[in-house]
Design a protein around this motif. Structure first.
Motif, PDB file in Angstrom:
ATOM      1  N   LYS A   3       9.264   1.013   3.920  1.00  8.73           N
ATOM      2  CA  LYS A   3       9.349   1.884   1.984  1.00  8.73           C
ATOM      3  C   LYS A   3      10.010   3.592   2.355  1.00  8.73           C
ATOM      4  CE  LYS A   3       8.080  -2.188  -0.422  1.00  8.73           C
ATOM      5  NZ  LYS A   3       8.652  -2.118  -1.755  1.00  8.73           N
ATOM      6  N   THR A  23       5.703  -8.340  -4.558  1.00 10.51           N
ATOM      7  CA  THR A  23       4.446  -8.987  -4.159  1.00 10.51           C
ATOM      8  C   THR A  23       3.259  -9.558  -5.486  1.00 10.51           C
ATOM      9  OG1 THR A  23       4.185  -7.266  -2.541  1.00 10.51           O
ATOM     10  CG2 THR A  23       2.816  -9.058  -3.015  1.00 10.51           C
ATOM     11  N   ASP A  29       7.409   0.780 -12.254  1.00  9.92           N
ATOM     12  CA  ASP A  29       8.397   1.000 -12.003  1.00  9.92           C
ATOM     13  C   ASP A  29       8.944   2.093 -12.838  1.00  9.92           C
ATOM     14  OD1 ASP A  29       8.316   0.506  -9.249  1.00  9.92           O
ATOM     15  OD2 ASP A  29       9.087  -1.211  -9.331  1.00  9.92           O
ATOM     16  N   GLY A  35       0.760  -1.043   0.190  1.00  8.92           N
ATOM     17  CA  GLY A  35       0.141  -0.242  -0.272  1.00  8.92           C
ATOM     18  C   GLY A  35       0.690   1.194   0.260  1.00  8.92           C
ATOM     19  N   THR A  36       2.061   1.145  -0.528  1.00 13.87           N
ATOM     20  CA  THR A  36       2.761   2.248  -0.676  1.00 13.87           C
ATOM     21  C   THR A  36       1.978   3.421  -1.703  1.00 13.87           C
ATOM     22  OG1 THR A  36       4.744   0.802  -0.832  1.00 13.87           O
ATOM     23  CG2 THR A  36       4.696   2.789  -1.389  1.00 13.87           C
ATOM     24  N   THR A  37       1.877   3.146  -1.862  1.00 14.25           N
ATOM     25  CA  THR A  37       0.742   4.264  -3.387  1.00 14.25           C
ATOM     26  C   THR A  37      -0.428   4.100  -3.195  1.00 14.25           C
ATOM     27  OG1 THR A  37       0.945   2.482  -5.387  1.00 14.25           O
ATOM     28  CG2 THR A  37       2.529   4.314  -5.710  1.00 14.25           C
ATOM     29  N   ASP A  45      21.501  -7.963  -5.990  1.00 12.71           N
ATOM     30  CA  ASP A  45      19.689  -6.518  -5.541  1.00 12.71           C
ATOM     31  C   ASP A  45      19.109  -7.121  -6.573  1.00 12.71           C
ATOM     32  OD1 ASP A  45      18.329  -4.437  -5.404  1.00 12.71           O
ATOM     33  OD2 ASP A  45      20.046  -3.302  -6.922  1.00 12.71           O
TER      34      ASP A  45
HETATM   35  P1  ATP Z   1       1.495  -1.282  -3.211  1.00  8.52           P
HETATM   36  O1  ATP Z   1       2.144  -1.551  -4.772  1.00  8.52           O
HETATM   37  O2  ATP Z   1       0.399  -0.877  -2.788  1.00  8.52           O
HETATM   38  O3  ATP Z   1       1.903   0.233  -3.944  1.00  8.52           O
HETATM   39  P2  ATP Z   1       4.942  -1.957  -3.192  1.00  8.52           P
HETATM   40  O4  ATP Z   1       5.840  -1.643  -3.697  1.00  8.52           O
HETATM   41  O5  ATP Z   1       5.898  -1.016  -1.957  1.00  8.52           O
HETATM   42  O6  ATP Z   1       3.187  -1.809  -2.770  1.00  8.52           O
HETATM   43  P3  ATP Z   1       5.493  -4.766  -2.734  1.00  8.52           P
HETATM   44  O7  ATP Z   1       5.240  -5.806  -3.718  1.00  8.52           O
HETATM   45  O8  ATP Z   1       6.297  -4.996  -1.429  1.00  8.52           O
HETATM   46  O9  ATP Z   1       4.491  -3.865  -2.332  1.00  8.52           O
HETATM   47  O10 ATP Z   1       7.218  -3.495  -3.613  1.00  8.52           O
HETATM   48  C1  ATP Z   1       7.983  -4.137  -4.969  1.00  8.52           C
HETATM   49  C2  ATP Z   1       8.681  -2.904  -4.822  1.00  8.52           C
HETATM   50  O11 ATP Z   1       9.673  -2.563  -4.743  1.00  8.52           O
HETATM   51  C3  ATP Z   1       8.659  -2.910  -6.211  1.00  8.52           C
HETATM   52  O12 ATP Z   1       7.900  -2.676  -7.393  1.00  8.52           O
HETATM   53  C4  ATP Z   1       9.801  -2.322  -6.614  1.00  8.52           C
HETATM   54  O13 ATP Z   1       8.999  -0.244  -6.479  1.00  8.52           O
HETATM   55  C5  ATP Z   1      10.200  -2.350  -4.896  1.00  8.52           C
HETATM   56  N1  ATP Z   1      11.523  -2.579  -5.317  1.00  8.52           N
HETATM   57  C6  ATP Z   1      11.398  -3.995  -4.892  1.00  8.52           C
HETATM   58  N2  ATP Z   1      12.876  -4.729  -4.591  1.00  8.52           N
HETATM   59  C7  ATP Z   1      13.363  -3.946  -5.682  1.00  8.52           C
HETATM   60  C8  ATP Z   1      14.791  -3.601  -5.635  1.00  8.52           C
HETATM   61  N3  ATP Z   1      15.549  -4.641  -6.250  1.00  8.52           N
HETATM   62  N4  ATP Z   1      15.455  -2.261  -7.295  1.00  8.52           N
HETATM   63  C9  ATP Z   1      14.208  -1.813  -6.420  1.00  8.52           C
HETATM   64  N5  ATP Z   1      13.337  -1.280  -6.155  1.00  8.52           N
HETATM   65  C10 ATP Z   1      13.054  -2.468  -6.101  1.00  8.52           C
END
Ligand code: ATP
Ligand code: MG
Length: 650
Positions: free
Chosen positions: A612, A415, A499, A264-266, A410
């Protein structure tokens, strides 16, 4: 983004894999060629790492995109693959989990003991009326019962929905209701920063609002008094008394394994649905390949919480499918002292460590002398996940944790992707600080412009996935249309990750943060990540978050929130001087277009519970608006702290 992302940050350092690691690596460069020659045959081969009760008839059914079916017709039981088969292979006495409680209590659980626990929990779930296809919510601290509960659900074919133990009543009850969970598995509480922290009262309130819940299974962890309802049963009075054997039934490869709500970042969290065969294939393969896991000798530690996808794929399913020995830690990195992580690495001789950039930057802030007090020589591979890792943090991780030779992987994934997608291979890839390098074998990732054209080396744009992959999400729970709209509508026949990314002159992939966060300054698309990395490369800066704020002349202007390192003097004029220095530092590193209009020195940054940075709240501050939704914020007091203590300069 109007067209493509600017490519501002240049990085020339590269690090070859250590020769010995390369010579003995699980996966060599051949894997890329093999997968490129026949992607489906490659994944079919990886699926053979698992024990299938019935073989598949077709590797991938993509006749109804974007709804994929992998290993069509195949049947397997996930818990059998993660536990029973290791015991059957004579590894029952091998430790599966070295669990470390925050107060210092420990438990070592062998595969044979894990089998008994999972069988008991499966028998209890059945007794409580749970059958295949039912949903079970899990709201637990980082205790072994969390992994046991997930595996027990998988064993009986129930779909689990793990909710992070720090979430509020509303967050928990909305997730329980969205999935109509029949049973909730929880605990009286857990330990957090030296104190018991109750969970049961939150569950009581959430369950009162959730008519689907029939039973609540409660683990006793802290021993504190709890209120009791007629739906509640104790774990120790049921699971621990149940029969220790249980026959695992196979399920279809596409049987739903879990729902997990994105952090839920966004936006409003989405219930991401993962299924069985493809998910376990890719988590097991990537854990084997990217961490070069040698199950007989490695001690693996992923510091994530099981409430996040990283905990699902790289604490529970991937490592256990591979028969790994791992650490599971209950608490926070600074309890009872700031060397806790390194103490655990030292004590258990951890060889593979998987953590997040937010933790690495925090450790940097705390000081180099802390890891220096411990023997970290056992570490041979370091992983990072969750956010882009700034080159400076990457270098710190390598030098102060990885004794200047452990490869850093890295790993970019989400999810939604279920497992790693873009990452170096530790025995193959020469790495660059801050880059996830390239797609793993069998994965087709690309960076495209607005017109869906692949950008050339040196260009930036949107990260996409061109082909379906085994551990891909199958839909958003109960909302196929949102699944299509969110991920498959931006570009035709491609998965849109949300992204930004660029390819450098050698074709290495750099993640540049979320496209929603990209700033448009005087017609240039500038990534928050690059400006943040430039700030973090200044010796006085520990962490930085950057946002684009509306500006009458440039459209958007760059506003930076910066945490100074512990020893930095920012009183009076010194603060103002530092701000000017930082603005010039960024302009020098990235060019005048990236010079922040404004820099605020702050004590903390708003972060989600998974650590985050939540830039949208900082944008609210930068544009003098009242704050948007703060429910997924780790610490709601942070925003007051930022707003009240602002030291800003122009
Ligand atoms: P929401 O989609 O609800 O806003 P979220 O995207 O933070 O939440 P996650 O699925 O936990 O939920 O995180 C995936 C996101 O985290 C990716 O889309 C990217 O933005 C970031 N991310 C994960 N790993 C990396 C990495 N190694 N380098 C850059 N960004 C990363
Ligand atoms: Mg996301």
């Amino acid at each position: 983004m109007s067209e493509t992302l600017e490519n501002l940050l240049k990085e020339t350092r590269t690090f070859e894999p250590p020769a010995e690691l390369a010579a003995n690596a699980n996966v060599t460069a051949d894997a890329y060629e093999e997968a490129a020659a026949d992607r489906l045959a490659f994944w079919e081969k990886q699926a053979q790492r698992l024990d299938w009760a019935k073989p598949w008839e077709q590797v991938l059914d993509w006749s109804n995109p974007p709804f994929a079916k992998w290993f069509v017709g195949g049947e397997l039981n996930i818990a059998y693959n993660c536990v029973d088969r290791h015991v059957a292979a004579g590894k029952g006495d091998k430790v599966a989990i070295h669990w470390v409680g925050e107060p210092g209590d420990t438990r070592d659980i062998t595969y044979a003991e894990l089998l008994k626990l999972v069988s008991q929990a499966a028998n209890t779930l059945t007794e409580l009326g749970v059958t295949a296809g039912d949903r079970v919510a899990i709201y637990l601290p980082m205790i072994p019962e969390a992994a046991v509960a997930m595996l027990a659900c998988a064993r009986v074919g129930a779909t689990h929905s793990v909710v992070f133990g720090g979430f509020s009543v509303d967050a928990l009850s909305s997730r329980i209701q969205d999935a109509s969970a029949k049973v909730v598995i929880t605990a009286d509480g857990g330990y957090r920063r030296g104190k018991p922290s109750a969970l049961k009262p939150t569950v009581d309130e959430a369950v009162a609002q959730s008519p689907s819940v029939e039973k609540v299974l409660v683990v006793r962890r802290t021993g504190e008094d709890v209120a009791w309802t007629d739906k509640d049963v104790w774990w120790h009075e049921t699971v621990e008394q149940a029969a220790g054997t249980h026959e695992a039934q196979p399920f279809d490869a596409e049987h739903p394994l879990f729902i997990l709500y994105t952090s839920g970042t966004t936006a409003k969290p989405k219930g991401i649905l993962h299924t069985t065969g493809g998910y376990l294939t890719q988590t097991a393969y990537t854990h084997h390949a990217v961490f070069d896991l040698k199950p007989e000798t490695d001690v693996y530690w992923c510091t994530a919480d099981i409430g996040w996808v990283t905990g699902h794929s790289y604490i529970v399913y991937g490592p256990l499918a591979n028969g790994a020995t791992q650490i599971m830690y209950e608490g926070t990195p600074d309890t009872p002292h700031k060397g806790r992580f390194w103490e655990i690495v030292d004590q258990y001789k951890v060889t593979i460590l998987y953590t997040a950039p937010t933790l690495i930057r925090t450790m940097m802030k705390w000081g180099d002398d802390i890891p220096a007090k411990y023997d970290l020589s056992s570490l041979r591979i370091l992983g990072s996940v969750g956010e882009p890792i700034n080159p400076e943090a990457w270098m710190w991780y390598r030098e102060h944790v990885g004794h200047d030779n452990a490869p850093i992987v890295d790993t970019w994934w989400q999810t939604e992707t279920g497992a790693m997608m873009i990452s170096p291979l530790p025995g193959v890839t020469a790495t660059k600080p801050g880059s996830a390098m390239g797609p793993l074998p069998g994965i087709s990732a690309d960076v495209v412009d607005d017109q869906a054209q692949s950008v050339p080396n040196g260009g930036g744009g949107y990260l996409v996935l061109r082909e379906p992959w085994p551990s891909m999400l199958r839909t958003i729970w109960g909302d196929d249309q949102r699944f299509i709209d969110t991920y498959w509508s931006r570009f035709e026949n491609m998965y849109f990750a949300g992204d930004g990314a660029k390819k450098d002159d050698d074709g290495a992939v750099w993640l540049l943060g979320r496209v929603d966060d990209v700033m448009l300054v005087s017609g240039h698309n500038i990534s928050t990540t690059e400006v943040e990395s430039a700030l973090v490369s200044h010796p006085s800066v520990a962490e930085a978050a950057v946002v684009g704020a509306t500006d009458p002349t440039t459209g958007q202007a760059i506003v930076a929130f910066t945490i100074p390192r512990g020893t930095t003097d920012i009183s009076g004029d010194a603060g103002e001087k530092l701000i000017q220095e930082l603005r010039n530092h960024v302009a020098k590193k990235l060019g005048p277009i990236a010079k922040p209009r404004q820099i605020m020195l702050v004590p903390e940054l708003p972060k989600t519970r998974s650590g985050k940075i939540m830039r949208r709240l900082l944008r609210d501050v930068a544009e003098n608006r009242s704050l948007g939704d703060v429910t997924t914020l780790q610490d709601s007091a942070v925003m007051d702290l930022i707003s009240s203590g602002l030291q800003s300069g122009k």
